[in-house]
Design a protein around this motif. Structure first.
Motif: not given
Ligand SMILES: [Zn+2]
Length: 278
Positions: A174-178, A186-187, A258-259
């Motif tokens: 999951a890229v971008g939370t930086y 939420y992820v 689903a995730m």
């Protein structure tokens, strides 16, 4: 799984933008959206654009985005969920690049999300963006962000899926939370109890290995829209004719979908409280 096999079948000829195979794939998607009952975001679902592919000759190529839509219950903000449906086509008219992981996997996942949110109305508006021309430099996403049908200031969030099928390592990034650490929660919530491993990272601009500009989330990021990009690590079949559907294991792929669905659900339910964006 059946849709994954259909979209990456030899008959789709590698889904290259501007080819008969690309058109077949597009018609397949439009037909699916109609059957599911997903409203069109633009007339006929299609948003056409073209772009320069040869500076010397001035040759241009025509691409077509497919845009579905579901209106939010309280109609607060807009989330764009995206996946590119184009791939690199054929070589010597005999070798087919099926692009099962890249990106029939994300495209079919997007169909699954469209199916879910059409029958389970979200709180916010969701645009389901099947982008074309990604392999030619994110052309469909770039056009979408520049186009008059979209006021990018209304877009609160982009969820992009590109290569979400290959569970060789049973893990997905999951890229971008930086840029928006508040999205991590939420992820994590969505990953809880799932059999797959969700990793963060690949989004530090000071590191050489980062995926900030690797797919259609890049034009959103450039416009200041927060994004989460879901994708697996590169594998030996990346951009090879061997990127085929039988290499995608249903257990990993369905759990991943689903995730991502649960991530969107949590984000949608809490979006007004998430202090993201401009
Ligand atoms: Zn791709």
């Amino acid at each position: 799984m059946q849709e994954l096999f259909q979209l990456s079948a030899d008959s789709m000829q590698g889904r290259k933008t501007g080819t008969a195979g690309g058109e077949l794939a597009r018609n397949y998607l439009i037909n699916k959206l109609q059957n599911i009952g997903v409203p069109a975001y633009v007339p006929g679902y299609t948003q056409e654009f073209d772009y320069l592919i040869n500076k010397k000759t001035g040759e241009r190529r025509k691409g077509v985005n497919v845009l579905g839509y579901v209106e939010g219950f309280s109609n607060q903000e807009t989330i764009v969920i995206s996946a590119h449906y184009d791939h690199v086509g054929m070589k010597d008219s005999t070798t087919i690049y099926n692009g099962a992981d890249d990106n029939a996997s994300g495209t079919v996942a997007l169909l699954a999300l469209a199916r879910y949110f059409t029958t389970n109305q979200p709180d916010n508006n969701i645009i389901f963006a099947f982008f074309d021309g990604e392999e030619d430099g994110l052309q469909g996403a770039k056009h979408f962000m520049q186009s008059v049908v979209v006021d990018s200031s209304f877009i609160k969030l982009n969820i992009n899926m590109d290569m979400v099928g290959r569970g060789d390592k049973n893990e997905i990034y999951a890229v971008g939370t930086y840029f928006h650490p508040e999205l991590k929660l939420y992820v994590k919530e969505a990953a809880k109890g799932k059999s797959i491993k969700v990793l963060f990272g690949r989004d530090d601009p000071s590191k050489k290995l980062n995926w900030i500009n690797s797919s259609d989330h890049a034009p959103f990021h450039k416009a200041g829209v927060p994004f989460i990009y879901f994708g697996v690590d590169d594998h030996a079949d990346y951009h090879k004719p061997t990127d085929t559907a039988e290499k995608i294991k249903a257990v990993f792929y369905l759990e991943t979908i689903a995730m991502i669905k649960d991530t969107v659900k949590h984000l949608d339910a809490n979006l007004r409280d998430i202090n993201v964006g401009k």
